[in-house]
Write an enzyme that holds these catalytic residues in place. Structure first.
Site, PDB file in Angstrom:
ATOM      1  N   HIS A 378       0.791  -1.235   0.000  1.00  0.00           N
ATOM      2  CA  HIS A 378       0.000   0.000   0.000  1.00  0.00           C
ATOM      3  C   HIS A 378       0.819   1.280   0.000  1.00  0.00           C
ATOM      4  O   HIS A 378       0.241   2.365   0.048  1.00  0.00           O
ATOM      5  CB  HIS A 378      -0.929   0.039   1.227  1.00  0.00           C
ATOM      6  CG  HIS A 378      -2.152  -0.808   1.079  1.00  0.00           C
ATOM      7  ND1 HIS A 378      -3.303  -0.359   0.463  1.00  0.00           N
ATOM      8  CD2 HIS A 378      -2.410  -2.077   1.459  1.00  0.00           C
ATOM      9  CE1 HIS A 378      -4.210  -1.324   0.485  1.00  0.00           C
ATOM     10  NE2 HIS A 378      -3.698  -2.379   1.077  1.00  0.00           N
ATOM     11  N   LYS A 569      -8.413  13.945   4.070  1.00  0.00           N
ATOM     12  CA  LYS A 569      -7.546  12.765   4.089  1.00  0.00           C
ATOM     13  C   LYS A 569      -6.679  12.905   5.329  1.00  0.00           C
ATOM     14  O   LYS A 569      -6.695  13.947   5.980  1.00  0.00           O
ATOM     15  CB  LYS A 569      -6.686  12.685   2.829  1.00  0.00           C
ATOM     16  CG  LYS A 569      -5.992  13.989   2.439  1.00  0.00           C
ATOM     17  CD  LYS A 569      -5.316  13.908   1.087  1.00  0.00           C
ATOM     18  CE  LYS A 569      -6.247  13.996  -0.076  1.00  0.00           C
ATOM     19  NZ  LYS A 569      -6.543  12.780  -0.789  1.00  0.00           N
ATOM     20  N   ARG A 570      -5.914  11.847   5.670  1.00  0.00           N
ATOM     21  CA  ARG A 570      -5.017  11.976   6.811  1.00  0.00           C
ATOM     22  C   ARG A 570      -4.079  13.165   6.596  1.00  0.00           C
ATOM     23  O   ARG A 570      -3.679  13.453   5.477  1.00  0.00           O
ATOM     24  CB  ARG A 570      -4.195  10.690   6.990  1.00  0.00           C
ATOM     25  CG  ARG A 570      -4.968   9.514   7.547  1.00  0.00           C
ATOM     26  CD  ARG A 570      -5.581   9.778   8.921  1.00  0.00           C
ATOM     27  NE  ARG A 570      -4.577   9.923   9.967  1.00  0.00           N
ATOM     28  CZ  ARG A 570      -4.379   9.061  10.949  1.00  0.00           C
ATOM     29  NH1 ARG A 570      -5.122   7.994  11.064  1.00  0.00           N
ATOM     30  NH2 ARG A 570      -3.450   9.282  11.863  1.00  0.00           N
ATOM     31  N   LYS A 575       0.858  14.405   1.519  1.00  0.00           N
ATOM     32  CA  LYS A 575      -0.448  14.744   0.925  1.00  0.00           C
ATOM     33  C   LYS A 575      -0.569  16.256   0.670  1.00  0.00           C
ATOM     34  O   LYS A 575      -1.519  16.723   0.054  1.00  0.00           O
ATOM     35  CB  LYS A 575      -1.582  14.235   1.822  1.00  0.00           C
ATOM     36  CG  LYS A 575      -1.623  12.695   1.892  1.00  0.00           C
ATOM     37  CD  LYS A 575      -2.736  12.180   2.788  1.00  0.00           C
ATOM     38  CE  LYS A 575      -2.723  10.676   2.974  1.00  0.00           C
ATOM     39  NZ  LYS A 575      -3.277   9.918   1.838  1.00  0.00           N
ATOM     40  N   THR A 677      -8.425   6.631  -2.605  1.00  0.00           N
ATOM     41  CA  THR A 677      -9.795   6.222  -2.945  1.00  0.00           C
ATOM     42  C   THR A 677     -10.756   7.373  -2.705  1.00  0.00           C
ATOM     43  O   THR A 677     -11.846   7.402  -3.262  1.00  0.00           O
ATOM     44  CB  THR A 677     -10.239   4.991  -2.113  1.00  0.00           C
ATOM     45  OG1 THR A 677      -9.955   5.237  -0.743  1.00  0.00           O
ATOM     46  CG2 THR A 677      -9.522   3.728  -2.560  1.00  0.00           C
ATOM     47  N   LYS A 681     -14.242   8.690  -4.786  1.00  0.00           N
ATOM     48  CA  LYS A 681     -15.534   9.020  -4.173  1.00  0.00           C
ATOM     49  C   LYS A 681     -16.013  10.394  -4.646  1.00  0.00           C
ATOM     50  O   LYS A 681     -17.194  10.583  -4.963  1.00  0.00           O
ATOM     51  CB  LYS A 681     -15.417   8.984  -2.645  1.00  0.00           C
ATOM     52  CG  LYS A 681     -15.228   7.571  -2.107  1.00  0.00           C
ATOM     53  CD  LYS A 681     -14.636   7.530  -0.703  1.00  0.00           C
ATOM     54  CE  LYS A 681     -14.085   6.128  -0.428  1.00  0.00           C
ATOM     55  NZ  LYS A 681     -13.132   6.083   0.662  1.00  0.00           N
TER      56      LYS A 681
END
Length: 850
Positions: A378, A569-570, A575, A677, A681
């Site tokens: 992952h 998101k985290r 990110k 993901t 969405k």
């Protein structure tokens, strides 16, 4: 009280939500009252809203039970290959509404509650999220369970029943504060304890080598108590099982050792054993080598393998007789999927069981092990890869350490035979990393011990083969595959965005819910005025609803006509929430500079949790809230720009926010996000993506057309080039006046006037040691955001791009992902066959329903 549905609303909602027949409604009301009375021991005079939720949950669960037993009977009759998905995380969220959707009960329950004077949404809000995951990996596991049931696969999810899930996040004075998530406080109506399948798990001790084999002795035993949760497929009467293990101390725990008066302490010490399933580690993409974590990993694997082998041996329904003893058949009947390296212990544990307990030869056992196990990777971030210290292993799992050493010895012999004289390669490919503290590389163990290794998006799988696992790919290229992630359309469209699901169903029918590829049929409506209007109207309704929710919870007045620009998101440096912050500041400065210009109004929302020990991530949250304090209170800006930090982001909040989003921020440094993901969405729910060519964004651009996304920034090759040249942040800082202004404002205390130095370390990181090269993509990102603003002023053209995106979502269904896993890794064939609704009463259903 909820208002009755108008005829128009009823007609709109009927197809996707299931018919509310009169008999159906009457039966639901009767069962609801029965549960209130007999299960909860309440009457309407004293029942609370929570009691009503529990009564409804039990009523809906009743509809699962017959199907659940029938499904298990069916598997015993047919004896298919079974897949065991082992994951340390299952981020399920809430269960009630999802179950009603999959059983087509939503309208009937709604009507029954309305007739009883209750509000369905209020009852749904009483359910606690099952937050047994950090983020993407755990939510993916949840989507996969839904798809495996919907595709009729004999599948089981195995994990840990954490007493405390991912912490609840509170924002206090702009800072993240963690609170324990006591999700089981009021009980969980969806689970069933199965003490009859309790299994012993061993730790510590030592090994004895005898002529007839190895014995692991003097161990401490912890019992694994299973709790089963039903997992319904979409309207096919299949109900699979998620089995989560809870740790229990054995009765004799320590009591035999107690001295006079030590009895109380010995009973209290039982807690130490039970701590194993107490709490989920709140880390995302970060490895923490704690003994308790290794205990959790072995605990779930040991209990699960005992269950797998018991089920393999006893294949007849209602019987405890051993029917199979030939383990060479195991790979034909069992597939084990390791969700990341967390369950990697399954490989040495399966070897221990086959060699020490079942007395197979090493060669035969190894062949069985490799053919049974498969591994999903992952992440490519080095800090996320699990590397356990050898001395911790020796202490906690001495037999497994011997097995890992033997696996490694034979593995290195194979490497040496294939690449003679290449000692450097031997060092790189060893399962044991030398130097300083010896460590076991769990990813290497997973690759060697599995027949298939997959990444979770095409670009990610390519990077694994080219860099992280290059040596292993050269050795065994046939093992490496790609399985691009997906999301379940049941939860992420039908349930969370019924308005959009309905508008789509009116055009192309509702089979797309089972076969998301059918969304391609929407392409012919791209220029259809009525369809464009319907899609835009649903988005506006979702925005109004979410704006009301935010006003209620954040006391911020939001302009529902503004663009809802969302990044959830985290919180993690890769990110790049910081890049988003720089855009906010730049946009703010531009509005301040020319207040009379026609600016596109934006409400920018950022949400996510920071790992409690990740200082930089917590500082990023503080910066976001600080920027919000300044921007939201500036009268010159007014409602043209608002910044909101979405507190306690979780599955339930995602279900509210994602359908309301106009713009989805997917802005990681190219080559760092394995898939994502959340991006899928947002796309499915009619948001446009601004993003880098990273993870699944690449495939989203292929499916929807790159000109229907806002793609910016460096590609993977550009990042590699920049690494070779050397990344110097100050060059960008000196060249780009707006970037310099934003950084100087952060550094000078513009956003923290009471503590001017508050964000010094963030600035220092960005200027001197930013691994994720925020400044390198700043200029292109800002230009791309200008394009976003320009298009948003043309609602019709914007909505056309939205339709192209929705039409391109077919690939991103977890049904497609799981069908590929089934055919290409597990050797199983999905089926859309519907099972009979109820259990066959003539069978002995009293005995073995596992």
């Amino acid at each position: 009280m909820s208002k009755p549905l108008s005829d128009h609303d009823r007609r709109k909602q009927i197809s996707v939500r299931g018919l509310a027949g009169i008999e159906n409604v009457a039966e639901l009301k009767q069962n609801f009252n029965r549960h209130l009375h007999f299960t909860l021991v309440k009457d309407r005079n004293v029942a609370t809203r929570r009691d009503y939720y529990f009564a409804l949950a039990h009523t809906v669960r009743d509809h699962l039970i017959g199907r659940w037993i029938r499904t298990q009977q069916h598997y015993y009759e047919k004896d298919p290959k079974r897949v065991y998905y082992i994951s340390l995380e299952f981020y399920m969220g809430r269960t009630l509404q999802n179950t009603m959707v999959n059983l087509a009960l939503e309208n009937a329950c709604d009507e029954a509650m309305y007739q009883l004077g209750l509000d369905m949404e209020e009852l749904e809000d009483m359910e606690e999220d099952a937050g047994l995951g950090n983020g993407g990996l755990g939510r993916l596991a949840a989507c996969f369970l839904d798809s495996m049931a919907s595709l009729g696969l004999a599948a089981y999810g195995y994990g840990i029943r954490y007493e405390f899930g991912i912490f609840n996040q509170k924002i206090v004075n702009g800072w993240q504060v963690e609170e324990a998530d006591d999700w089981l406080r009021y009980g969980n109506p969806w689970e069933k304890a199965r003490p009859e399948y309790m299994r012993p798990v061993h730790f510590y001790g030592r090994t004895e080598h005898h002529p007839d084999g190895v014995k692991w002795v003097d161990t401490q035993v912890v019992l694994a108590l299973p709790y089963d949760t039903p997992v319904p497929g979409y309207r096919n009467n299949v109900v699979n099982t998620m089995r989560l293990w809870s740790a229990k101390a054995p009765c004799e725990f320590n009591l035999k050792d107690f001295n006079v008066g030590g009895y109380i302490q010995a009973v209290l010490d039982r807690n130490l054993a039970e701590n194993i399933s107490r709490v989920l580690y709140p880390n995302d993409n970060f490895f923490e080598g704690k003994e308790l974590r290794l205990k959790q990993e072995y605990f779930v694997v040991s209990a699960t393998l005992q269950d797998i082998i018991r089920r393999f041996k006893v294949s007849k329904f209602g019987s405890r007789e051993i029917a199979r003893t030939d383990f060479s058949k195991l790979p034909d009947k069992v597939a084990i999927q390791l969700n990341d390296t967390h369950p990697a212990m399954a490989i040495p544990e399966l070897m221990r069981v086959l060699v020490d307990e079942e007395k197979l030869s090493w060669e035969k056992a190894w062949d069985i092990c490799v053919r049974t196990c498969a591994y999903t990777n992952h992440t490519v971030l080095p800090e996320a890869l699990e590397r356990w210290p050898v001395d911790l292993f020796a202490h906690l799992l001495p037999r497994h350490l011997e097995i890992v050493f033997e696996i490694n010895r034979r593995h290195l012999e194979n490497v040496a035979a294939k690449f003679p004289g290449d000692n450097d390669r031997l060092r790189r490919m060893s399962l044991i990393e030398e130097g300083g503290q010896k460590r076991i590389n769990m990813a290497h163990l997973c690759i060697v011990g599995s027949h298939a290794v997959n990444g979770v998006a095409q670009i990610h799988s390519d990077i694994l083969k080219a860099t992280v696992f290059k040596d292993f790919y050269e050795m065994e290229p046939h093992k490496f595959q790609n399985k691009t992630n997906g999301i379940t359309p049941r939860r992420w469209l039908v349930m969370c965005n019924p308005g959009l699901a309905e508008v789509i169903a009116e055009r192309i029918g509702e089979d797309f819910i089972r076969d998301l590829d059918q969304l391609k049929g929407l392409r012919k409506y791209v220029n259809d005025e009525a369809f464009i209007r319907d899609v835009a109207k649903v988005k506006q309704e979702n925005k109004l609803k979410f704006a009301m929710h935010l006003e209620q919870h954040y006391k911020v007045k939001i302009n529902p006509n503004s663009m809802f620009d969302i990044q959830v998101k985290r919180i993690h440096e890769y990110k790049r929430q910081l890049l988003n912050c720089l855009h906010i500041i730049t946009y703010y400065n531009r509005i301040k500079k020319e207040p009379n210009k026609q600016w596109t109004p934006r409400t920018i929302m950022i949400g996510g949790k920071a790992a409690p020990g990740y200082h930089t991530a917590k500082m990023i949250i503080r910066l976001i809230t600080a920027i919000g304090e300044v921007v939201n209170n500036d009268p010159v800006v007014g409602d043209r720009l608002k910044v909101i930090f979405l507190e306690n982001y979780r599955v339930t909040l995602a279900e509210k926010g994602i359908p309301a989003a106009d713009l989805s921020e997917q802005i990681s440094t190219a080559g760092t996000e394995a898939s994502g993901t959340g991006n899928m969405k947002f796309m499915l729910n009619g948001a446009l993506t601004i993003g880098t060519m990273d993870g699944a964004n690449v495939e989203m651009a292929e499916e929807a057309g790159e000109d229907n996304l806002f793609i910016f920034g460096m590609r993977v090759d550009d990042v590699d080039e920049l690494d070779k040249r050397g990344y110097h942040a100050e060059e960008y800082y000196n060249r780009l006046p707006e970037l310099k202004q934003a950084i100087d404002q952060i550094a000078g205390g513009f956003f923290s006037p009471k503590q001017p130095d508050l964000f010094k370390e963030i600035v220092n990181m960005l200027m001197h040691h930013d691994r994720f090269k925020v400044f390198a993509d700043y200029e292109d990102y800002i230009k791309c955001q200008e394009k976003v603003n320009a298009l948003y002023k043309n609602p019709k053209e914007w909505t056309k791009k939205v339709i192209f995106n929705i039409a391109g979502c077919g690939k991103f269904s977890s049904d497609r992902t799981i069908a590929q896993y089934a055919r290409e890794i597990w050797g199983m064939e999905p089926t859309l066959e519907k099972l009979p609704c109820f259990a066959n009463k003539s069978k002995k259903v009293t005995k073995d329903f596992s």
